[in-house]
Design a protein around this motif. Structure first.
Motif, short mmCIF file in Angstrom:
data_model
loop_
_atom_site.label_atom_id
_atom_site.label_comp_id
_atom_site.label_asym_id
_atom_site.label_seq_id
_atom_site.Cartn_x
_atom_site.Cartn_y
_atom_site.Cartn_z
N ARG A 1 49.41 34.53 39.04
CA ARG A 1 48.67 34.25 38.69
C ARG A 1 47.82 34.70 40.57
N ASP A 2 48.90 35.08 41.73
CA ASP A 2 48.65 34.82 42.97
C ASP A 2 48.05 36.16 43.48
N TYR B 1 47.08 34.45 33.31
CA TYR B 1 45.52 35.08 33.07
C TYR B 1 44.83 34.06 32.28
N GLN C 1 53.29 32.39 38.23
CA GLN C 1 52.95 32.24 39.93
C GLN C 1 52.17 33.45 40.20
N LEU D 1 46.39 38.00 40.85
CA LEU D 1 44.52 37.73 40.25
C LEU D 1 43.64 36.65 40.93
N LYS D 2 44.71 36.09 41.24
CA LYS D 2 43.37 35.41 42.30
C LYS D 2 43.24 36.29 43.40
N ALA D 3 43.98 36.96 44.54
CA ALA D 3 43.72 38.04 45.18
C ALA D 3 43.08 38.38 45.20
N GLN D 4 42.24 39.10 43.70
CA GLN D 4 41.05 39.95 43.35
C GLN D 4 39.81 39.35 43.28
N ASN D 5 39.51 38.26 42.82
CA ASN D 5 38.21 37.53 42.73
C ASN D 5 37.33 38.55 41.54
N TYR E 1 40.75 33.61 32.63
CA TYR E 1 40.18 34.96 33.14
C TYR E 1 38.89 34.98 31.83
N VAL F 1 35.82 34.76 36.31
CA VAL F 1 36.41 33.84 35.58
C VAL F 1 35.40 32.70 35.05
#
Ligand code: ADP
Ligand code: MG
Length: 327
Positions: free
Chosen positions: A315-316, A264, A312, A318-322, A267, A325
């Motif tokens: 993180r993947d 996280y 990882q 979270l990244k996919a969720q927009n 974020y 940041v």
């Protein structure tokens, strides 16, 4: 022999949750679909675990309470098998060594059930009685004959909280079983046994809990992650709501918590600790199953590798969720 049992019991039965964990694991092993736990005064006065599993036949009840008596095949091949290891046939004998126990049980094959009493490690008596299929074990006066152990117990409220915590974890790892938990005559929670993790979480924490969560379902080979994690709006000042399971077994592990929180990083969050209920699947060879039966901790053989895979994976997701940041 009675002394040996008392010592063995002292090693493994240290407080009410030790009893509850063992009895509930036995009920799970017995293929139950409904398990109910009722305690009084944080388990100090009484603990009652009822299941609708296979039951124990009349002749086998005294045997089940003997030390090292187990009907389970011990197979240490992968982590799954650890779940049926229990105390390696020590739980019932250990519990009966330091409390009064009443067991009522009936198998599907029997016409009529039985009720037996044990006290301070001694078999008192057994009689037949009518009972539905399954087992009820009532444990009263815990540690009545081991005052030193009794003195170490915490306040009822604290023991009760520990019980609730462990039952929540057992419920989360068995969505296919309906768990009912009551304390001092009041129902604390009931899960439905639908097989759906979402339903369990809703029964335990309420529907609103999901407002701050995202579904997690990622593969970072050889690791697979499933569950629900914070979408940044649901954060806490403690790590209490970071609940991790490896191969369906609850684990408490600092490196995993750190890896989870590292994911996280960057974020925007109000509190330091994101919430997560995460089920991690790993090949058995990455874990050490030779742990003391009383411990809940699993040894991860390569903790740093597992932590990296975990971070990882989160993180993947979270990244996919927009998500927002920090700038
Ligand atoms: P273990 O679980 O390691 O076998 P325990 O002392 O916990 O040892 O239990 C002894 C035996 O009693 C079990 O192997 C099982 O056959 C029987 N047993 C215990 N609890 C239950 C239950 N709730 N339903 C059916 N059988 C049970
Ligand atoms: Mg057991």
């Amino acid at each position: 022999n009675e002394t040996i049992n008392k010592i063995a019991a002292g090693e493994v039965i240290v407080r009410p949750i030790s009893v509850i964990k063992e009895l509930v694991e036995n009920a799970i092993d017995a293929e139950s679909t409904r398990i109910s736990v009722a305690v009084e005064k944080g388990g100090k006065t009484s603990i009652c675990v009822t299941d609708n599993g296979v039951g124990i036949a009349y002749n086998e009840v005294p045997l089940a309470f003997k030390r090292h008596a187990t009907s389970k095949i011990l197979k240490i091949e992968d982590l799954e098998s650890i779940d049926t290891l229990g105390f390696r046939g020590e739980a019932l004998s250990s519990i009966s060594a330091i409390a009064r126990v009443r067991i009522t049980t009936k198998t599907a094959e029997e016409e009529i059930g039985s009720q037996s009493f044990f006290e301070g490690g001694t078999f008192i008596n057994q009689r037949v009685c009518t009972y539905d299929r399954g087992t009820e074990i009532m444990v009263t006066d815990l540690f009545y004959n081991t005052p030193a152990r009794q003195k170490h117990l915490q306040k009822d409220k604290n023991e009760e909280k520990l019980i609730r915590d462990i039952l929540e974890k057992l419920s989360l790892s068995h969505p296919e079983i309906s768990f009912t938990y009551s304390s001092d005559g009041r129902e604390v929670f009931k899960t439905l046994g639908t097989g759906n993790l979402k339903d369990v979480i809703e029964s335990l924490y309420g529907r609103d809990f999901f407002k701050g969560l995202r579904e997690l379902d990622v593969e970072n080979s050889p690791m697979r992650l499933r569950g629900y994690i914070s979408d940044l709006t649901l954060t806490r000042s403690t790590r209490e709501e970071q609940i991790f399971f490896i191969n369906n077994r609850f684990v408490k592990n600092k490196s995993l918590s750190r890896a989870f929180e590292d994911a996280y990083e960057g974020y925007m969050m109000v509190h330091k600790h994101p919430v997560g209920i995460v089920f991690m699947d790993l090949p058995g060879r990455m874990l050490d199953v030779n742990i003391h039966p009383a411990k809940t901790e699993i040894q991860i053989l390569n903790e740093s590798l597992v932590s990296i895979l975990f971070k990882q994976g989160i993180r993947d997701c979270l990244k996919a969720q927009n998500l927002v940041v920090d700038v």
